[in-house]
Enzyme design. Structure first.
Site, mmCIF file in Angstrom:
data_model
loop_
_atom_site.group_PDB
_atom_site.id
_atom_site.type_symbol
_atom_site.label_atom_id
_atom_site.label_comp_id
_atom_site.label_asym_id
_atom_site.label_seq_id
_atom_site.Cartn_x
_atom_site.Cartn_y
_atom_site.Cartn_z
ATOM 1 N N GLY A 178 0.820 -1.214 0.000
ATOM 2 C CA GLY A 178 0.000 0.000 0.000
ATOM 3 C C GLY A 178 0.847 1.254 0.000
ATOM 4 O O GLY A 178 0.688 2.141 -0.859
ATOM 5 N N ASP B 204 4.224 -9.779 5.349
ATOM 6 C CA ASP B 204 3.433 -10.547 4.375
ATOM 7 C C ASP B 204 4.229 -10.981 3.137
ATOM 8 O O ASP B 204 3.804 -11.890 2.418
ATOM 9 C CB ASP B 204 2.225 -9.721 3.913
ATOM 10 C CG ASP B 204 1.182 -9.561 5.001
ATOM 11 O OD1 ASP B 204 1.348 -10.169 6.078
ATOM 12 O OD2 ASP B 204 0.198 -8.828 4.788
HETATM 13 O O1 F6P Z 1 1.507 -5.610 7.713
HETATM 14 C C1 F6P Z 1 0.607 -6.434 7.033
HETATM 15 C C2 F6P Z 1 -0.354 -7.018 7.993
HETATM 16 O O2 F6P Z 1 0.428 -7.697 8.903
HETATM 17 C C3 F6P Z 1 -1.449 -7.922 7.432
HETATM 18 O O3 F6P Z 1 -1.129 -9.269 7.311
HETATM 19 C C4 F6P Z 1 -2.581 -7.720 8.426
HETATM 20 O O4 F6P Z 1 -3.820 -8.024 7.862
HETATM 21 C C5 F6P Z 1 -2.433 -6.270 8.706
HETATM 22 O O5 F6P Z 1 -1.056 -5.993 8.654
HETATM 23 C C6 F6P Z 1 -3.020 -5.825 10.030
HETATM 24 O O6 F6P Z 1 -2.482 -4.590 10.370
HETATM 25 P P1 F6P Z 1 -3.096 -3.462 11.296
HETATM 26 O O7 F6P Z 1 -4.157 -4.070 12.151
HETATM 27 O O8 F6P Z 1 -1.918 -2.965 12.068
HETATM 28 O O9 F6P Z 1 -3.624 -2.395 10.399
#
Ligand code: F6P
Length: 349
Positions: free
Chosen positions: A107, A130
């Site tokens: 992102g 990820d």
């Molecule tokens: O950084 C990626 C990730 O670990 C994804 O696998 C997970 O869905 C997401 O971050 C959750 O992140 P947060 O709750 O911090 O936004």
């Protein structure tokens, strides 16, 4: 702009182990070349809301093994804020920067590409547990998450064996099953469910059959790994019960492990238990591999800045550190290498 000896650095998106190693390497390599480094706080927010600090060798010493990020992180995107891009470009000018180093996942790096196209000179460094960033073999943080998930699976196996249970571990992996695949392979898991493989009714039935047949063959425990992004045909997954930060990310995942557990229990009559690693797999000390990758990426980023080669992302290809244009990386997802998945699959059942 090209002669300026000051650049900025920020960490956007979810954090991961190894960010501090990258901040340290970038800063120390830059100081050796007489650059000044400004650390912007909480991702793009630092530029948007003027929150920053000068990074020096004292602030970046002794942090190579520290989890998280000394700069703070956020999922705030300048593209979703009124006048966001203009504010970032104005801040860039005011600080008299030559470039910004953006540490981010899929992102953040896509946003970075758009900001680059709007005139912001920057370099991307791929980081996310990820491992789903296009254009690099590995991202910073992935190997640490795999190690944590593998350790958890090893522990779950011993208790699963004692109680003759099916043990399910849910790991992160929003769009892809990299952590599930690598940790499952290292643990010798009996099934690995990843978003890349649709769990239709037929696949669910086959999984249940396989688990029952293990029992019939006298193997009285099983280990199943499931990535959070997996969808199960005909089942609704409600997501985590605690959702207090809707403004940051309305699409929080979580809960597929529990739904899968109930489904298997219903269909097989086997005893099932479910665990989820949640944020444990994203915190704490980075493994040596991530520290070294972060260090190599940091040095490469400074090299790219010196060469005025902006709009690039540092990348690992084989055992070579190189770079790739961000426009090739943006808005793409790197899914699991199916050759690796097939190796793990050899040991299913
Ligand atoms: O950084 C990626 C990730 O670990 C994804 O696998 C997970 O869905 C997401 O971050 C959750 O992140 P947060 O709750 O911090 O936004």
């Amino acid at each position: 702009m090209t002669g300026k000896k000051r650049f900025g650095i920020l960490t956007g998106g979810g954090d991961c182990p190894g960010l501090n190693a990258a901040i340290r390497a970038t800063t120390k390599a830059a100081l050796k070349m007489d650059y000044e480094v400004i650390g912007f706080h909480d991702g793009w927010e630092g530029l948007l809301f003027n929150r920053s600090e000068v990074l020096d060798s004292i602030k970046t010493s002794g942090i190579i093994d520290r989890g998280g990020t000394i700069l703070g992180a956020s999922r705030t995107s300048p593209l979703r804020i009124e006048d966001g891009p203009k504010r970032v470009l104005d801040a860039f000018k005011e600080f008299e920067l030559r470039a910004i180093v953006v540490l981010g996942g899929e992102g953040t790096l896509s946003v970075a590409n758009q900001m680059y196209e709007m005139g912001l000179p920057l370099i991307g460094i791929p980081k996310t547990i990820d491992n789903d960033v296009w254009g690099t073999d590995f991202t910073i943080g992935f190997q640490t998450a795999v190690q944590i998930a593998t350790d958890a699976l090893d522990r779950l196996r011993s208790t699963a064996a004692s109680h003759h249970r099916v043990m399910i571990l849910e790991v992160m992996g929003r769009h892809t099953g990299w952590i599930a695949t690598y940790a499952g392979l290292a643990n010798g898991a009996d099934a690995i469910l990843i978003p890349e493989i649709t769990m239709d009714k037929k696949n669910i039935d086959e999984l249940c059959q396989m688990l029952k047949s293990r029992k019939q063959r006298g193997i009285n425990f099983s280990i199943v790994v499931v990535a959070e992004g997996v969808e199960l045909a005909g089942e609704s997954i409600h997501g985590p019960s605690l959702q207090i930060d809707k403004h940051e990310d309305p699409d929080r995942l979580g809960g597929v492990g529990r739904v899968l557990g109930e489904l298997i229990e219903r269909k097989t009559g086997l005893h099932v238990r479910v665990s989820s690693l949640d944020y444990i797999q994203r915190g704490g000390t980075p493994v040596a591999y991530d520290r070294n990758l972060a260090t190599a990426f940091g040095i490469k980023a400074v090299e790219l800045i010196s060469e005025n080669k902006f709009g690039e992302m540092t990348s690992l290809k084989g055992n070579r550190i190189t770079s790739i244009p961000l426009k090739k990386v943006a808005d793409r997802t790197r899914t699991v290498n199916m050759k690796v998945y097939k190796i793990a699959e050899t040991f299913f059942g």
